[in-house]
Design a protein around this motif. Structure first.
Motif, PDB file in Angstrom:
ATOM      1  N   MET A 238       0.835  -1.180   0.000  1.00 46.55           N
ATOM      2  CA  MET A 238       0.000   0.000   0.000  1.00 46.55           C
ATOM      3  C   MET A 238       0.882   1.247   0.000  1.00 46.55           C
ATOM      4  O   MET A 238       1.849   1.319   0.732  1.00 46.55           O
ATOM      5  CB  MET A 238      -0.901   0.016   1.230  1.00 46.55           C
ATOM      6  N   LYS A 239       0.496   2.191  -0.786  1.00 44.76           N
ATOM      7  CA  LYS A 239       1.250   3.427  -0.920  1.00 44.76           C
ATOM      8  C   LYS A 239       0.641   4.502  -0.026  1.00 44.76           C
ATOM      9  O   LYS A 239      -0.569   4.716  -0.035  1.00 44.76           O
ATOM     10  CB  LYS A 239       1.221   3.874  -2.375  1.00 44.76           C
ATOM     11  N   THR A 240       1.484   5.171   0.748  1.00 43.82           N
ATOM     12  CA  THR A 240       1.026   6.260   1.607  1.00 43.82           C
ATOM     13  C   THR A 240       1.223   7.576   0.876  1.00 43.82           C
ATOM     14  O   THR A 240       2.266   7.796   0.251  1.00 43.82           O
ATOM     15  CB  THR A 240       1.821   6.280   2.937  1.00 43.82           C
ATOM     16  N   GLN A 241       0.208   8.442   0.959  1.00 44.46           N
ATOM     17  CA  GLN A 241       0.306   9.770   0.351  1.00 44.46           C
ATOM     18  C   GLN A 241      -0.345  10.802   1.254  1.00 44.46           C
ATOM     19  O   GLN A 241      -1.183  10.478   2.081  1.00 44.46           O
ATOM     20  CB  GLN A 241      -0.337   9.785  -1.028  1.00 44.46           C
ATOM     21  N   GLU A 242       0.072  12.033   1.120  1.00 42.89           N
ATOM     22  CA  GLU A 242      -0.524  13.135   1.875  1.00 42.89           C
ATOM     23  C   GLU A 242      -1.785  13.594   1.154  1.00 42.89           C
ATOM     24  O   GLU A 242      -1.749  13.887  -0.043  1.00 42.89           O
ATOM     25  CB  GLU A 242       0.448  14.313   1.986  1.00 42.89           C
ATOM     26  N   ILE A 243      -2.891  13.612   1.878  1.00 39.17           N
ATOM     27  CA  ILE A 243      -4.170  14.027   1.305  1.00 39.17           C
ATOM     28  C   ILE A 243      -4.700  15.205   2.112  1.00 39.17           C
ATOM     29  O   ILE A 243      -4.592  15.219   3.339  1.00 39.17           O
ATOM     30  CB  ILE A 243      -5.191  12.869   1.335  1.00 39.17           C
ATOM     31  N   LYS A 244      -5.262  16.192   1.427  1.00 37.59           N
ATOM     32  CA  LYS A 244      -5.862  17.326   2.116  1.00 37.59           C
ATOM     33  C   LYS A 244      -7.047  16.847   2.944  1.00 37.59           C
ATOM     34  O   LYS A 244      -7.924  16.140   2.439  1.00 37.59           O
ATOM     35  CB  LYS A 244      -6.337  18.388   1.116  1.00 37.59           C
ATOM     36  N   ILE A 245      -7.070  17.239   4.211  1.00 36.47           N
ATOM     37  CA  ILE A 245      -8.140  16.826   5.112  1.00 36.47           C
ATOM     38  C   ILE A 245      -9.502  17.279   4.590  1.00 36.47           C
ATOM     39  O   ILE A 245     -10.476  16.542   4.653  1.00 36.47           O
ATOM     40  CB  ILE A 245      -7.872  17.340   6.548  1.00 36.47           C
ATOM     41  N   LYS A 246      -9.557  18.465   4.013  1.00 40.38           N
ATOM     42  CA  LYS A 246     -10.837  18.988   3.516  1.00 40.38           C
ATOM     43  C   LYS A 246     -11.388  18.172   2.348  1.00 40.38           C
ATOM     44  O   LYS A 246     -12.573  18.242   2.049  1.00 40.38           O
ATOM     45  CB  LYS A 246     -10.703  20.461   3.121  1.00 40.38           C
ATOM     46  N   ASP A 247     -10.547  17.340   1.720  1.00 36.80           N
ATOM     47  CA  ASP A 247     -10.989  16.527   0.586  1.00 36.80           C
ATOM     48  C   ASP A 247     -11.487  15.145   0.999  1.00 36.80           C
ATOM     49  O   ASP A 247     -11.898  14.360   0.150  1.00 36.80           O
ATOM     50  CB  ASP A 247      -9.840  16.357  -0.416  1.00 36.80           C
ATOM     51  N   ILE A 248     -11.452  14.831   2.302  1.00 38.14           N
ATOM     52  CA  ILE A 248     -11.860  13.510   2.779  1.00 38.14           C
ATOM     53  C   ILE A 248     -13.296  13.578   3.285  1.00 38.14           C
ATOM     54  O   ILE A 248     -13.614  14.361   4.174  1.00 38.14           O
ATOM     55  CB  ILE A 248     -10.918  13.018   3.895  1.00 38.14           C
ATOM     56  N   LYS A 249     -14.150  12.763   2.718  1.00 44.10           N
ATOM     57  CA  LYS A 249     -15.552  12.701   3.145  1.00 44.10           C
ATOM     58  C   LYS A 249     -15.710  11.608   4.198  1.00 44.10           C
ATOM     59  O   LYS A 249     -15.112  10.539   4.086  1.00 44.10           O
ATOM     60  CB  LYS A 249     -16.453  12.400   1.956  1.00 44.10           C
ATOM     61  N   ILE A 250     -16.516  11.894   5.214  1.00 42.51           N
ATOM     62  CA  ILE A 250     -16.809  10.922   6.255  1.00 42.51           C
ATOM     63  C   ILE A 250     -18.267  10.523   6.092  1.00 42.51           C
ATOM     64  O   ILE A 250     -19.169  11.328   6.324  1.00 42.51           O
ATOM     65  CB  ILE A 250     -16.542  11.514   7.652  1.00 42.51           C
ATOM     66  N   LEU A 251     -18.488   9.283   5.667  1.00 47.51           N
ATOM     67  CA  LEU A 251     -19.843   8.827   5.410  1.00 47.51           C
ATOM     68  C   LEU A 251     -20.557   8.385   6.676  1.00 47.51           C
ATOM     69  O   LEU A 251     -21.723   8.643   6.850  1.00 47.51           O
ATOM     70  CB  LEU A 251     -19.834   7.676   4.399  1.00 47.51           C
TER      71      LEU A 251
END
Length: 75
Positions: free
Chosen positions: A1-14
Motif C-alpha cells: 500500500m502506498k502512503t500519500q498526503e491528502i488534504k483533510i478537507k478533501d476527505i468525506k466521512i460517510l
C-alpha cells in the motif's frame, strides 16, 4: 500500500462507527500525535467520482483536524 498526503478537507466521512468516545480520548490522542507524530496513516477509499472517503482512522483524522493539520498521511 502506498502512503500519500491528502488534504483533510478533501476527505468525506460517510459514517462514524464510534459514536461514543471516552472523555479525553481525543485530547490524549492529540497529545500523543503532537509529541510523537502520526505513527499510522488513516485509510481512505476512492469513489467513482474521484472523491476520498474515510475507511478507517476516524479518531486520528479528528485529532489531526483539531491540531490544525491541513493534510494527513493516508493509504
Amino acid at each position: 500500500m502506498k502512503t500519500q498526503e491528502i488534504k483533510i478537507k478533501d476527505i468525506k466521512i460517510l459514517e462514524n462507527i464510534r459514536t461514543k468516545l471516552a472523555k479525553g480520548s481525543i485530547a490524549d490522542l492529540m497529545s500523543s500525535i503532537k509529541q510523537h507524530g502520526l505513527k499510522q496513516p488513516i485509510g481512505v477509499g476512492l469513489t467513482k467520482k474521484g472523491e476520498y472517503v474515510l475507511i478507517w482512522g476516524g479518531r486520528r483524522l479528528q485529532a489531526c483536524t483539531k491540531l490544525g493539520w491541513k493534510t494527513v498521511p493516508a493509504v
